[in-house]
Design an enzyme around this catalytic site. Sequence first.
Site, mmCIF file in Angstrom:
data_model
loop_
_atom_site.group_PDB
_atom_site.id
_atom_site.type_symbol
_atom_site.label_atom_id
_atom_site.label_comp_id
_atom_site.label_asym_id
_atom_site.label_seq_id
_atom_site.Cartn_x
_atom_site.Cartn_y
_atom_site.Cartn_z
ATOM 1 N N HIS A 4 0.966 -1.248 -0.063
ATOM 2 C CA HIS A 4 0.098 -0.023 0.217
ATOM 3 C C HIS A 4 0.817 1.247 -0.275
ATOM 4 C CE1 HIS A 4 0.133 0.035 4.771
ATOM 5 N NE2 HIS A 4 0.021 1.037 4.405
ATOM 6 N N ASP A 7 1.279 -7.651 2.398
ATOM 7 C CA ASP A 7 1.257 -6.236 1.985
ATOM 8 C C ASP A 7 2.992 -5.925 1.938
ATOM 9 O OD1 ASP A 7 0.961 -3.641 1.719
ATOM 10 O OD2 ASP A 7 -0.452 -3.318 3.536
ATOM 11 N N SER A 43 4.108 2.224 8.388
ATOM 12 C CA SER A 43 3.867 1.151 7.585
ATOM 13 C C SER A 43 5.129 0.977 6.549
ATOM 14 C CB SER A 43 2.656 1.785 6.318
ATOM 15 O OG SER A 43 1.533 1.335 6.767
HETATM 16 N N1 ARG Z 1 -4.739 0.711 7.773
HETATM 17 C C1 ARG Z 1 -3.285 0.819 7.292
HETATM 18 C C2 ARG Z 1 -2.963 2.175 7.201
HETATM 19 O O1 ARG Z 1 -3.420 2.907 8.370
HETATM 20 C C3 ARG Z 1 -3.393 0.242 5.971
HETATM 21 C C4 ARG Z 1 -4.149 0.919 4.725
HETATM 22 C C5 ARG Z 1 -4.204 0.432 3.412
HETATM 23 N N2 ARG Z 1 -4.904 -0.880 3.312
HETATM 24 C C6 ARG Z 1 -6.201 -0.606 3.078
HETATM 25 N N3 ARG Z 1 -6.758 -2.022 2.811
HETATM 26 N N4 ARG Z 1 -6.868 0.359 2.727
HETATM 27 O O2 ARG Z 1 -2.473 2.926 6.649
HETATM 28 N N1 GLU Z 2 -1.315 1.456 7.712
HETATM 29 C C1 GLU Z 2 -0.481 2.520 8.367
HETATM 30 C C2 GLU Z 2 0.462 3.167 7.508
HETATM 31 O O1 GLU Z 2 0.195 3.474 6.333
HETATM 32 C C3 GLU Z 2 0.055 1.882 9.536
HETATM 33 C C4 GLU Z 2 -0.751 1.474 10.502
HETATM 34 C C5 GLU Z 2 -1.039 2.306 11.780
HETATM 35 O O2 GLU Z 2 -1.674 3.528 11.698
HETATM 36 O O3 GLU Z 2 -0.432 1.904 12.900
HETATM 37 O O4 GLU Z 2 1.181 3.890 8.006
#
Ligand code: ARG
Ligand code: GLU
Length: 706
Positions: A85, A221, A641
């Site tokens: 991502h 990921d 991330s």
């Molecule tokens: N929750 C993660 C973050 O905060 C992953 C986001 C990307 N993945 C998704 N399925 N939208 O960035």
């Molecule tokens: N998915 C998050 C990012 O893109 C990390 C997850 C979190 O917020 O801990 O940085």
Amino acid sequence: MKRLSLLIILILTLSVGIVKAGEGMWIPMLLQYNEKEMQEMGMKITAEDIYSINHSSLKDAIVLFGGGCTGEIVSDQGLLLTNHHCGYGYIQKHSSVEHDYLTNGFWAMNRGEELPCPGLSVIFLREMRDVTKQVLEGITIDTPEDERKAKIDENMKKIKAQIEKETQYKIRIEPFFLGNEYYLMLNEVYTDVRLVGCPPSNIGKFGGDTDNWVWPRHTGDFSVFRVYADKNGRPADYSKDNVPYKPAKHLEISLKGAEEGDFAFVFGYPAHTNEYLPAVAVDQEANLIDPIRVDLRGKVLDIYNKYQEQDPKVRIQYAAKHANIGNGWKKWMGVTEGINHFHGVEKKRAFEKDFQEWALGARNRYMYIDLLKDFKKNYFDLKPYELAYTYLAEAGLRIELINFAGRFARLSEVTKDTPQEEIDKMIASLKTASANFFKDYYEPIDREVAAMLLNEYLKAQSADFRPAFLNDIKDVDSYVDNLYNKSMFTDEAKVNDLLDNFKANKAKKLANDPALKVYQSLIGFYRNEVYDHISEINTNIYMKGQMDMQPDKRLFPDANFTLRVTYGKVEGFKPQDGKTYKHFTTLEGIMEKENPDIYDYVVEPRLKELFNNKDYGRYADKDGKMHVAFTASVHTTGGNSGSPILNAEGQLLGLNFDRCWEGTMSDLIYDPDICRNISVDIRYVLFIIDKFAGAGHLIEEMTIVE
Ligand code: ARG
Ligand code: GLU
């Protein structure tokens, strides 16, 4: 009786010995203060092995990737891993109908096939220095705020000018502990970074938005890049003559996996946390602001869903927007739930009671005595402005037409005196923006979203907390019809015509476009009525008070997009009574989730084949299974991330990519019992590269420890 007290003594001694995993995002150059605790928890290496300016250390393998994520170097040829991502935007830019790398994945089978990514950079931290004394020179606790800000700016300029003379690196100075300490970073920015490989989305994004923030998780990921440099190893813009970057250090990769209870640490770039706010601020965020954001975003997502289900083209057009809006929507639900369930506000209040008593305990603590009382009033006064800001961002600017029109604000201010060169630059970047916008724009969605949001805006905000245009609306539906029929920004041909034939005398007409006027109304309201209020509350002294009050407790500074080390244990958790989460998931879980009819749960035939044959090579766990993801009690946030999660020896165990939403309150208050980060197991990453994609040549570059 005697046995009981023995037992109590035993429990007491045990619990004194056990260090609670989890909380804290530590400054790498000060890690010697954590070393003992880390080693007690199982770490086998030293603080110097992690951060050193005298010899190579793990920090030399860590980068800020693309300004928003973390990446790590895993070979002496500049090979880099980060999340799928995080690479998504660059993968998308290289994708077309003929080469759909998002759907099918991409693998460069040799260096020549690697794809340049203009605009992508990675930043290495070369050195950090404490410059608190110099930055705060001439400032005391009684210096008025304005004077303080000006003096700090002046001091920082002086320091930069001086260091610039002695270094080839880029200088960045940042406040820590809400401006109570300052650190200087010497950075090196590499701008030739190429895409090497990525799995198909149904591996790299498996579970999609449905599983986002959720455990158990099965997302592969990751994506692979390579950093290039000039012949001397220094940063250089893309050139065929550039060579793979040779790092001072690259990470070793462990194939051993991790057991429950094992020490682990994450090394990366957490973006923002707010761990030292007063109770009233936490309450406001979790119980007033976040629920409004969740409500508004939920309603937007409902409309997106309705149209996305009807039309596969729209599903793709709105996939990234959906992911973006849905990411905050889900996270904030978790914050509210977590803060309330774990009595976050009450815990803050209990601390404040102690703080107040302490403040009253000595004469030289006079500056802390009224803080909490003042916060109560200040945050109460702030409320309408916070709400105004929330609606502005989540209702006003969420409307795509208005947001897009806003991109033309600068062009609409062009006069006959504006240098042509400047205009040409604006036009070029607007052409790209416009092509991107129309590729993914579906007007019926935006009209419906606009009508819904404007209704919500009008319902929630009284006349004096609304931007002017809202107060002119008599009937929302006809207002929206009129806006969308009259604005040029719904019409790609008109926008292209404007950009192809732009002259300064067209700026006036452009400025009169109704959608651009709405944008100006929103921004003007923000600048004139809102901004001063929301930037006014100053928590700097309260932070200092919290530090003074607890001289023996090592506090950690809030995240601010600087390099940090955070450590804990590999472990599962109990989110609810009667429910326990194991710390890892396996390929079995992907097969359980498989559903060819649900986009997020489609499984690649090749992956199924490997699963059926149990063809895992050396990447299987000793339990014989292919482990996919695992949780740990390590304090992380957005920006982490792609960060490496490392074992006691400092070897790579996996890539951090998410948190469990039950613990997303950790940006405000960390609870080691409930806050867990989620990583993809490095063995799954290697299995996909090697067995699934047949890109074993990349594995050969890496240093693997069996
Ligand atoms: N929750 C993660 C973050 O905060 C992953 C986001 C990307 N993945 C998704 N399925 N939208 O960035
Ligand atoms: N998915 C998050 C990012 O893109 C990390 C997850 C979190 O917020 O801990 O940085």
